[in-house]
Design a protein around this motif. Sequence first.
Motif, mmCIF file in Angstrom:
data_model
loop_
_atom_site.group_PDB
_atom_site.id
_atom_site.type_symbol
_atom_site.label_atom_id
_atom_site.label_comp_id
_atom_site.label_asym_id
_atom_site.label_seq_id
_atom_site.Cartn_x
_atom_site.Cartn_y
_atom_site.Cartn_z
ATOM 1 N N GLY A 147 0.808 -1.218 0.000
ATOM 2 C CA GLY A 147 0.000 0.000 0.000
ATOM 3 C C GLY A 147 0.839 1.264 0.000
ATOM 4 N N PHE A 148 1.945 1.252 0.707
ATOM 5 C CA PHE A 148 2.865 2.394 0.761
ATOM 6 C C PHE A 148 3.377 2.734 -0.634
ATOM 7 C CE2 PHE A 148 7.381 3.608 0.887
ATOM 8 C CZ PHE A 148 7.292 4.840 1.524
ATOM 9 N N TYR A 149 3.837 1.717 -1.365
ATOM 10 C CA TYR A 149 4.384 1.955 -2.707
ATOM 11 C C TYR A 149 3.307 2.382 -3.693
ATOM 12 C CZ TYR A 149 8.736 -0.004 -0.993
ATOM 13 O OH TYR A 149 9.883 -0.227 -0.275
ATOM 14 N N VAL A 150 2.140 1.785 -3.623
ATOM 15 C CA VAL A 150 1.038 2.185 -4.511
ATOM 16 C C VAL A 150 0.668 3.642 -4.237
ATOM 17 C CG1 VAL A 150 -1.396 1.779 -5.057
ATOM 18 C CG2 VAL A 150 0.174 -0.162 -4.835
ATOM 19 N N LYS A 151 0.596 4.018 -2.981
ATOM 20 C CA LYS A 151 0.299 5.409 -2.617
ATOM 21 C C LYS A 151 1.368 6.368 -3.145
ATOM 22 C CE LYS A 151 -0.605 8.321 1.404
ATOM 23 N NZ LYS A 151 -0.679 8.381 2.870
ATOM 24 N N ALA A 152 2.609 5.876 -3.258
ATOM 25 C CA ALA A 152 3.720 6.698 -3.752
ATOM 26 C C ALA A 152 3.788 6.742 -5.281
ATOM 27 C CB ALA A 152 5.037 6.180 -3.192
ATOM 28 N N GLY A 153 2.811 6.110 -5.951
ATOM 29 C CA GLY A 153 2.758 6.196 -7.403
ATOM 30 C C GLY A 153 3.295 4.994 -8.156
ATOM 31 N N TYR A 154 3.646 3.940 -7.457
ATOM 32 C CA TYR A 154 4.134 2.724 -8.116
ATOM 33 C C TYR A 154 2.944 1.869 -8.536
ATOM 34 C CZ TYR A 154 8.817 3.876 -6.568
ATOM 35 O OH TYR A 154 10.022 4.517 -6.393
ATOM 36 N N SER A 155 3.105 1.142 -9.626
ATOM 37 C CA SER A 155 2.026 0.276 -10.098
ATOM 38 C C SER A 155 2.521 -1.167 -10.172
ATOM 39 C CB SER A 155 1.505 0.730 -11.460
ATOM 40 O OG SER A 155 2.542 0.737 -12.409
ATOM 41 N N VAL A 156 1.625 -2.088 -9.840
ATOM 42 C CA VAL A 156 1.942 -3.515 -9.863
ATOM 43 C C VAL A 156 1.949 -3.993 -11.305
ATOM 44 C CG1 VAL A 156 1.180 -5.813 -9.140
ATOM 45 C CG2 VAL A 156 0.932 -3.869 -7.578
ATOM 46 N N PHE A 157 3.039 -4.678 -11.691
ATOM 47 C CA PHE A 157 3.077 -5.257 -13.037
ATOM 48 C C PHE A 157 3.194 -6.773 -13.009
ATOM 49 C CE2 PHE A 157 7.589 -4.480 -12.240
ATOM 50 C CZ PHE A 157 8.185 -5.635 -12.707
ATOM 51 N N GLY A 158 3.312 -7.333 -11.806
ATOM 52 C CA GLY A 158 3.374 -8.787 -11.700
ATOM 53 C C GLY A 158 3.294 -9.219 -10.254
ATOM 54 N N GLU A 159 2.939 -10.472 -10.075
ATOM 55 C CA GLU A 159 2.877 -11.025 -8.724
ATOM 56 C C GLU A 159 3.099 -12.524 -8.773
ATOM 57 O OE1 GLU A 159 -1.600 -11.518 -7.398
ATOM 58 O OE2 GLU A 159 -1.267 -9.481 -8.149
ATOM 59 N N LEU A 160 3.629 -13.040 -7.664
ATOM 60 C CA LEU A 160 3.849 -14.475 -7.509
ATOM 61 C C LEU A 160 3.145 -14.926 -6.239
ATOM 62 C CD1 LEU A 160 7.661 -14.777 -8.311
ATOM 63 C CD2 LEU A 160 5.758 -15.563 -9.730
ATOM 64 N N ALA A 161 2.174 -15.792 -6.400
ATOM 65 C CA ALA A 161 1.446 -16.310 -5.239
ATOM 66 C C ALA A 161 2.313 -17.305 -4.480
ATOM 67 C CB ALA A 161 0.168 -16.990 -5.704
ATOM 68 N N HIS A 192 2.073 -16.088 1.351
ATOM 69 C CA HIS A 192 2.088 -14.671 0.995
ATOM 70 C C HIS A 192 2.264 -14.509 -0.510
ATOM 71 C CE1 HIS A 192 2.316 -13.368 5.164
ATOM 72 N NE2 HIS A 192 3.162 -14.385 5.346
ATOM 73 N N THR A 193 2.094 -13.292 -0.983
ATOM 74 C CA THR A 193 2.287 -12.982 -2.398
ATOM 75 C C THR A 193 3.415 -11.970 -2.529
ATOM 76 O OG1 THR A 193 -0.054 -13.353 -2.847
ATOM 77 C CG2 THR A 193 1.169 -12.069 -4.471
ATOM 78 N N SER A 194 4.302 -12.179 -3.491
ATOM 79 C CA SER A 194 5.329 -11.199 -3.838
ATOM 80 C C SER A 194 4.794 -10.349 -4.981
ATOM 81 C CB SER A 194 6.625 -11.883 -4.275
ATOM 82 O OG SER A 194 7.274 -12.458 -3.169
ATOM 83 N N TYR A 195 4.969 -9.040 -4.858
ATOM 84 C CA TYR A 195 4.499 -8.099 -5.873
ATOM 85 C C TYR A 195 5.682 -7.387 -6.500
ATOM 86 C CZ TYR A 195 -0.034 -8.739 -3.679
ATOM 87 O OH TYR A 195 -1.188 -9.289 -3.178
ATOM 88 N N PHE A 196 5.603 -7.183 -7.812
ATOM 89 C CA PHE A 196 6.621 -6.456 -8.545
ATOM 90 C C PHE A 196 5.986 -5.142 -8.997
ATOM 91 C CE2 PHE A 196 7.420 -10.928 -8.768
ATOM 92 C CZ PHE A 196 8.758 -11.006 -8.432
#
Length: 68
Positions: A37-51, A57-61
């Motif tokens: 949430g911190f990174y999304v709020k700072a303007g970063y966008s998710v382009f991939g994830e690994l469940a 847990h999930t890793s987000y890129f």
Amino acid sequence: MRKCGWGAKLLSSMEEYALSKNTTNIRLETTTFQALGFYVKAGYSVFGELADMPKGHTSYFLQKQLGI
């Protein structure tokens, strides 16, 4: 230190430094128990994830283009 603004200040400083070195694209990774949430709020966008990375847990890129 959460909720005191230190993370945002550090991230902003890092982005300013990147721009000073003509780096305009940033990629990072976080997980569900960290700071998505911190990174999304700072303007970063998710382009991939690994469940289930790590287990349960999930890793987000995330990415962000600076100076746009």
